[in-house]
Design an enzyme around this catalytic site. Structure first.
Site, PDB file in Angstrom:
ATOM      1  N   GLU A 136      13.495 -13.989 -45.956  1.00  0.00           N
ATOM      2  CA  GLU A 136      13.456 -15.321 -45.346  1.00  0.00           C
ATOM      3  C   GLU A 136      14.133 -15.271 -43.972  1.00  0.00           C
ATOM      4  OE1 GLU A 136      15.042 -19.863 -46.309  1.00  0.00           O
ATOM      5  OE2 GLU A 136      15.962 -18.140 -47.303  1.00  0.00           O
ATOM      6  N   HIS A 137      15.359 -14.777 -43.936  1.00  0.00           N
ATOM      7  CA  HIS A 137      16.104 -14.585 -42.690  1.00  0.00           C
ATOM      8  C   HIS A 137      16.362 -13.095 -42.494  1.00  0.00           C
ATOM      9  CE1 HIS A 137      17.524 -18.525 -44.397  1.00  0.00           C
ATOM     10  NE2 HIS A 137      17.199 -18.944 -43.175  1.00  0.00           N
TER      11      HIS A 137
END
Length: 427
Positions: free
Chosen positions: A325-326
């Site tokens: 996601e990040h």
């Protein structure tokens, strides 16, 4: 036990595979719980919604589930208002560059084009639970407004039968039309089907717990709504070399652990020295910053990992398999290393780009694909709320020139009698 260090190679499947599979959980058991709730709200509307709100949110349901934002005047700390306005401005400026142009091209004398048209009605889910998320309201509403969506509502659980002014202020600053005070699967069902008091939406976006995700997936599968990528636990993967600051890396790992017990925080490095220092900093920080300590400790213990690979190339190979996601890249050559990224929700380059900047203020979107979905999904953006309509204007000359090809193709497919004829009669 805090975060563990593993010296690994890409072929160490016994260690790496469970991490790669992380939150790709089977939703079947959750769907079994959610389906009757969704169907009940569909059939009984506000009455069912009141019952579920009292049962699951443990509050007395509000007299009205809907707050029209134009009629509200939230009172918030001036510093909070300034921060929300600044964040909204940055988000708006970044997302403006995503607005696509309508285009035309001439092929064989025919005009062909692309027309981008917005979805008409959208609901943005802002989670309840252990924290407040006015930032999620900004992230969901502003791109929808820029896309031209005319009807935007926030759906979020009531807190003690009402909502904090900070959430209302964020909705007002972002430009939403109304707030629906309903959470969980029941809230998603209410804005999807509509009730006596709640308008329905065609599209629902925003993060939530597994019940929210299951409701979105179920309703999307039924063709009732469109959705963004299914959401799972928050996650960060950091690729760092010995140029990174171990205290900063540790802080970034813990900022994800702060989201919840199931949050994922991983460091991939080619430096055993950095790995050991980061481990020490994590343990030190858990003592020095005890707020939400039990949650952070469980997250780090169960889902925190430090992987030491032999080189940075292997770190990037693993990252692309993981599709975080990040993704933070804290390396000497971070700009060059960006080219190695194939799959990630959002990337944070250099030592001065913690995920929290993107969460709140820099302008990129924090509604992102999780659990490996970044391999096929993008971050929320203007295009999320747009449909691409293609059009064509065919000339008589083109009919004459291209009919022989239509004839061959329609005959091959066994459809010449009508398909072929519709072109033939225009020659």
């Amino acid at each position: 036990m805090a975060i563990q260090i593993f010296k690994v190679g890409l072929k160490d499947h016994s260690v790496l595979d469970p991490v790669l599979k992380r939150a790709r959980e089977d939703l079947s058991s959750t769907l079994a719980l959610v389906k009757p709730i969704v169907e009940d709200v569909k059939n009984r509307g506000d009455s069912a919604l009141r019952e579920y709100t009292q049962k699951f949110d443990e509050v007395i349901p509000p007299k009205s589930f809907v707050l029209e934002i134009s009629k509200l005047n939230p009172k918030i700390d001036p510093k909070l208002k300034t921060a929300l306005v600044k964040a909204a401005k940055n988000i708006r400026n970044f997302h403006k560059i995503q607005i696509p142009e309508n285009k035309e091209i001439i092929i064989h004398g025919n005009k062909l084009g692309i027309l981008h048209t917005p979805i008409e009605s959208v609901s943005v889910y802002a989670p309840g639970g252990k924290a407040l998320y006015p930032s999620t309201i900004l992230m969901g509403v502003i791109p929808a407004k820029l896309a031209g969506v005319k009807n935007i509502q926030i759906v979020t659980p009531p807190r003690k039968g009402t909502l904090p002014d900070g959430l209302i202020a964020a909705a007002k600053i972002a430009g939403a039309d109304r707030i629906v005070m309903a959470g969980g699967a029941q809230g998603i069902a209410a804005v999807s089907y509509g009730t006596e008091s709640i308008p329905s939406s065609e599209f629902v976006v925003g993060p939530g717990n597994k019940f929210v995700t299951a409701a979105k997936v179920y309703l999307s599968g039924q063709g009732v709504i469109g959705i963004d990528s299914p959401a799972g636990p928050s996650e960060v993967l950091i690729i760092a070399d010995d140029s990174a600051d171990p205290m900063w890396v540790a802080a970034d790992l813990l900022s994800q652990a702060e989201h919840g017990e199931d949050s994922v925080a991983i460091l991939c490095t080619n430096s055993l020295s950095l790995a050991q220092k980061v481990k020490e900093e994590v343990e030190k920080a858990l003592i020095e910053r005890p707020k939400r300590g039990e949650m952070k400790r469980k997250s780090i213990k169960d889902h925190g990992k430090i992987f030491v690979f032999s080189n940075l190339e292997e770190c990037f190979v693993f990252s692309n398999l993981f599709a975080p996601e990040h993704l933070e890249i804290q390396t000497k050559n971070f700009k060059k290393d960006l080219k190695k990224v194939k799959h990630a929700g959002s990337v944070f380059l250099g030592n001065y780009s913690p995920v929290a900047m993107g969460d709140y203020i820099s302008g990129t979107n924090h509604i992102l694909p999780t659990a490996g979905a970044a391999r096929i999904y993008s971050s929320l953006g203007v295009s999320t709320f747009l449909k691409r309509v293609t059009w064509q204007e065919v000339s008589k000359k083109s009919i004459q020139n291209l009919y022989p090809h239509v004839k061959v193709l329609s005959e091959f497919e066994g459809l010449d009698e009508e398909h072929g004829n519709s072109v033939r009669i225009r020659r």
